[in-house]
Scaffold this motif. Structure first.
Motif, PDB file in Angstrom:
ATOM      1  N   LEU A 106       0.821  -1.208   0.000  1.00  0.00           N
ATOM      2  CA  LEU A 106       0.000   0.000   0.000  1.00  0.00           C
ATOM      3  C   LEU A 106       0.860   1.266   0.000  1.00  0.00           C
ATOM      4  CD1 LEU A 106      -2.690  -1.102   2.607  1.00  0.00           C
ATOM      5  CD2 LEU A 106      -2.816  -1.209   0.121  1.00  0.00           C
ATOM      6  N   VAL A 107       2.162   1.093   0.157  1.00  0.00           N
ATOM      7  CA  VAL A 107       3.059   2.255   0.135  1.00  0.00           C
ATOM      8  C   VAL A 107       3.203   2.704  -1.323  1.00  0.00           C
ATOM      9  CG1 VAL A 107       5.443   3.012   0.551  1.00  0.00           C
ATOM     10  CG2 VAL A 107       4.283   1.540   2.226  1.00  0.00           C
ATOM     11  N   PRO A 108       2.958   3.996  -1.594  1.00  0.00           N
ATOM     12  CA  PRO A 108       3.011   4.478  -2.976  1.00  0.00           C
ATOM     13  C   PRO A 108       4.309   4.086  -3.684  1.00  0.00           C
ATOM     14  CG  PRO A 108       2.174   6.186  -1.529  1.00  0.00           C
ATOM     15  CD  PRO A 108       2.596   5.057  -0.638  1.00  0.00           C
ATOM     16  N   GLY A 109       4.159   3.539  -4.885  1.00  0.00           N
ATOM     17  CA  GLY A 109       5.319   3.172  -5.698  1.00  0.00           C
ATOM     18  C   GLY A 109       5.724   1.718  -5.574  1.00  0.00           C
ATOM     19  N   VAL A 110       5.258   1.036  -4.514  1.00  0.00           N
ATOM     20  CA  VAL A 110       5.689  -0.357  -4.305  1.00  0.00           C
ATOM     21  C   VAL A 110       5.096  -1.273  -5.380  1.00  0.00           C
ATOM     22  CG1 VAL A 110       5.514  -2.344  -2.750  1.00  0.00           C
ATOM     23  CG2 VAL A 110       6.204  -0.122  -1.847  1.00  0.00           C
ATOM     24  N   LEU A 111       3.834  -1.079  -5.702  1.00  0.00           N
ATOM     25  CA  LEU A 111       3.234  -1.849  -6.795  1.00  0.00           C
ATOM     26  C   LEU A 111       3.346  -1.048  -8.082  1.00  0.00           C
ATOM     27  CD1 LEU A 111      -0.097  -3.247  -5.288  1.00  0.00           C
ATOM     28  CD2 LEU A 111       2.130  -4.343  -5.420  1.00  0.00           C
ATOM     29  N   GLY A 112       3.662  -1.721  -9.169  1.00  0.00           N
ATOM     30  CA  GLY A 112       3.634  -1.048 -10.464  1.00  0.00           C
ATOM     31  C   GLY A 112       2.184  -0.796 -10.838  1.00  0.00           C
ATOM     32  N   SER A 113       1.939  -0.001 -11.883  1.00  0.00           N
ATOM     33  CA  SER A 113       0.542   0.308 -12.229  1.00  0.00           C
ATOM     34  C   SER A 113      -0.207  -0.951 -12.658  1.00  0.00           C
ATOM     35  CB  SER A 113       0.489   1.366 -13.312  1.00  0.00           C
ATOM     36  OG  SER A 113       1.295   0.948 -14.393  1.00  0.00           O
ATOM     37  N   ASP A 114       0.485  -1.934 -13.222  1.00  0.00           N
ATOM     38  CA  ASP A 114      -0.148  -3.195 -13.608  1.00  0.00           C
ATOM     39  C   ASP A 114      -0.692  -3.936 -12.403  1.00  0.00           C
ATOM     40  OD1 ASP A 114       0.469  -2.803 -16.152  1.00  0.00           O
ATOM     41  OD2 ASP A 114       1.961  -4.419 -16.332  1.00  0.00           O
ATOM     42  N   GLU A 115       0.097  -3.933 -11.341  1.00  0.00           N
ATOM     43  CA  GLU A 115      -0.261  -4.719 -10.167  1.00  0.00           C
ATOM     44  C   GLU A 115      -1.275  -4.016  -9.274  1.00  0.00           C
ATOM     45  OE1 GLU A 115       4.251  -6.466  -9.736  1.00  0.00           O
ATOM     46  OE2 GLU A 115       3.752  -4.403  -9.334  1.00  0.00           O
ATOM     47  N   SER A 116      -1.286  -2.690  -9.321  1.00  0.00           N
ATOM     48  CA  SER A 116      -2.074  -1.967  -8.325  1.00  0.00           C
ATOM     49  C   SER A 116      -3.564  -2.231  -8.473  1.00  0.00           C
ATOM     50  CB  SER A 116      -1.788  -0.478  -8.378  1.00  0.00           C
ATOM     51  OG  SER A 116      -2.174   0.018  -9.635  1.00  0.00           O
ATOM     52  N   ALA A 117      -4.024  -2.537  -9.681  1.00  0.00           N
ATOM     53  CA  ALA A 117      -5.448  -2.810  -9.891  1.00  0.00           C
ATOM     54  C   ALA A 117      -5.911  -3.993  -9.058  1.00  0.00           C
ATOM     55  CB  ALA A 117      -5.709  -3.083 -11.355  1.00  0.00           C
ATOM     56  N   VAL A 118      -4.994  -4.892  -8.780  1.00  0.00           N
ATOM     57  CA  VAL A 118      -5.363  -6.120  -8.093  1.00  0.00           C
ATOM     58  C   VAL A 118      -5.996  -5.858  -6.738  1.00  0.00           C
ATOM     59  CG1 VAL A 118      -4.431  -8.245  -7.091  1.00  0.00           C
ATOM     60  CG2 VAL A 118      -3.594  -7.442  -9.282  1.00  0.00           C
ATOM     61  N   TYR A 119      -5.580  -4.818  -6.065  1.00  0.00           N
ATOM     62  CA  TYR A 119      -6.152  -4.622  -4.740  1.00  0.00           C
ATOM     63  C   TYR A 119      -7.427  -3.795  -4.739  1.00  0.00           C
ATOM     64  CZ  TYR A 119      -3.736  -0.077  -4.068  1.00  0.00           C
ATOM     65  OH  TYR A 119      -3.292   1.206  -4.152  1.00  0.00           O
ATOM     66  N   GLU A 120      -7.730  -3.174  -5.856  1.00  0.00           N
ATOM     67  CA  GLU A 120      -8.885  -2.298  -5.844  1.00  0.00           C
ATOM     68  C   GLU A 120     -10.179  -3.029  -5.556  1.00  0.00           C
ATOM     69  OE1 GLU A 120      -8.362  -0.062  -9.380  1.00  0.00           O
ATOM     70  OE2 GLU A 120      -6.719   1.045  -8.451  1.00  0.00           O
ATOM     71  N   SER A 121     -10.288  -4.278  -5.997  1.00  0.00           N
ATOM     72  CA  SER A 121     -11.552  -4.976  -5.788  1.00  0.00           C
ATOM     73  C   SER A 121     -11.832  -5.208  -4.304  1.00  0.00           C
ATOM     74  CB  SER A 121     -11.570  -6.297  -6.537  1.00  0.00           C
ATOM     75  OG  SER A 121     -10.824  -7.258  -5.867  1.00  0.00           O
ATOM     76  N   PHE A 122     -10.805  -5.451  -3.535  1.00  0.00           N
ATOM     77  CA  PHE A 122     -11.055  -5.660  -2.100  1.00  0.00           C
ATOM     78  C   PHE A 122     -11.543  -4.376  -1.438  1.00  0.00           C
ATOM     79  CE2 PHE A 122     -11.463  -8.097   1.403  1.00  0.00           C
ATOM     80  CZ  PHE A 122     -10.697  -9.233   1.446  1.00  0.00           C
ATOM     81  N   TYR A 123     -11.130  -3.256  -1.986  1.00  0.00           N
ATOM     82  CA  TYR A 123     -11.547  -1.983  -1.423  1.00  0.00           C
ATOM     83  C   TYR A 123     -13.046  -1.813  -1.552  1.00  0.00           C
ATOM     84  CZ  TYR A 123      -7.015  -0.286  -0.380  1.00  0.00           C
ATOM     85  OH  TYR A 123      -5.807  -0.118   0.205  1.00  0.00           O
ATOM     86  N   ASP A 124     -13.588  -2.458  -2.534  1.00  0.00           N
ATOM     87  CA  ASP A 124     -15.006  -2.368  -2.768  1.00  0.00           C
ATOM     88  C   ASP A 124     -15.759  -3.299  -1.815  1.00  0.00           C
ATOM     89  OD1 ASP A 124     -16.763  -1.003  -4.276  1.00  0.00           O
ATOM     90  OD2 ASP A 124     -16.921  -2.532  -5.857  1.00  0.00           O
TER      91      ASP A 124
END
Ligand code: ADE
Length: 233
Positions: free
Chosen positions: A154-172
């Motif tokens: 969750l620290v900015p920059g740790v996930l590339g833009s490709d990977e960051s989408a993966v966590y968005e669904s849990f946020y929902d």
């Protein structure tokens, strides 16, 4: 973000976290993970850090002094760190807690072993008692690694833009929809047609439906919560 892991098994912790995404994040200087060996603070030449429990009972307990000294060693270099003690008697770790922790500059993760740690030092230094689930492990190292991993991503920059989408669904509040990659057909099973259509609206709709179905089937508790929250909007 700096993680300071107080443990009797620093190699175990570091060997897991130096791999893959957390390892790359360390190399890039986005996170810092430092494992401190509590045994280095043993007050005797044998490196003993545990002893029998007062009042009797099975097992050994980690003594207060080496834990306190290891804590002080870290505390001298950082201001007001959160100190998380890994214990099945703690608050259950979840995504919300991970988000909250990702805003801290320094986190100390304290790993117990044997039957745990002398309560006096816990009372003095621990800010949060954290459990990763209702089961008992042999030590706090795996929980500390899990928490360091979940917070790091969750620290900015740790996930590339490709990977960051993966966590968005849990946020929902829903589980992730199913995903597919090449080939289009594997052992006679085809990728769902809609994903090949290039029709973004339909793909989004399909994914949302799949996420709902999956959550209802596998995590009815999350599904109920999701439906309640979205009915009220
Ligand atoms: N130590 C042993 N079991 C644990 C658990 N379930 N969560 C956190 N720390 C632990």
């Amino acid at each position: 973000m700096n993680f300071h892991i107080l443990t009797l098994f620093p190699d175990m912790v570091m060997s897991g976290l130096k791999e893959s995404i957390t390892g790359r994040a360390m190399e890039k200087g986005l996170i810092n993970i430092n494992a401190i060996n509590i045994r280095d603070f043993a007050g005797n030449k044998y490196g003993h850090v545990d002893d029998y429990t007062y009042g009797g009972g099975a097992g050994m307990l980690m003594q207060a002094e080496p834990v306190y000294k290891a804590y002080k060693f870290v505390e001298e270099t950082v201001t007001k760190p959160r100190v998380l003690y890994m214990t099945p008697q703690g608050k259950r770790f979840d995504q919300k807690m991970a988000e909250e922790l990702s805003k801290e500059d320094d986190i100390i993760l304290l790993c117990g072993h044997y039957e745990g740690i002398d309560e006096r030092v816990l009372d003095m230094i621990v800010t949060d008692h954290v459990s990763i689930g209702d089961f008992v492990l042999t030590g706090g190292e795996l929980p500390a690694m899990m928490i360091a991993d979940a917070v790091s991503r969750l620290v900015p920059g740790v996930l590339g833009s490709d990977e960051s989408a993966v966590y968005e669904s849990f946020y929902d509040g829903l589980l992730e929809y199913p995903q597919y990659t090449r080939p289009e057909e594997f052992m006679g099973v085809k990728v769902p047609e809609v994903l090949l259509s290039g029709h973004h609206k339909n793909i989004e709709k399909w994914r949302h439906e799949q996420a709902l179905l999956r959550t209802k089937e596998r995590r009815p508790d999350l599904y109920e919560k999701y439906v309640k929250e979205h009915d009220n909007k």
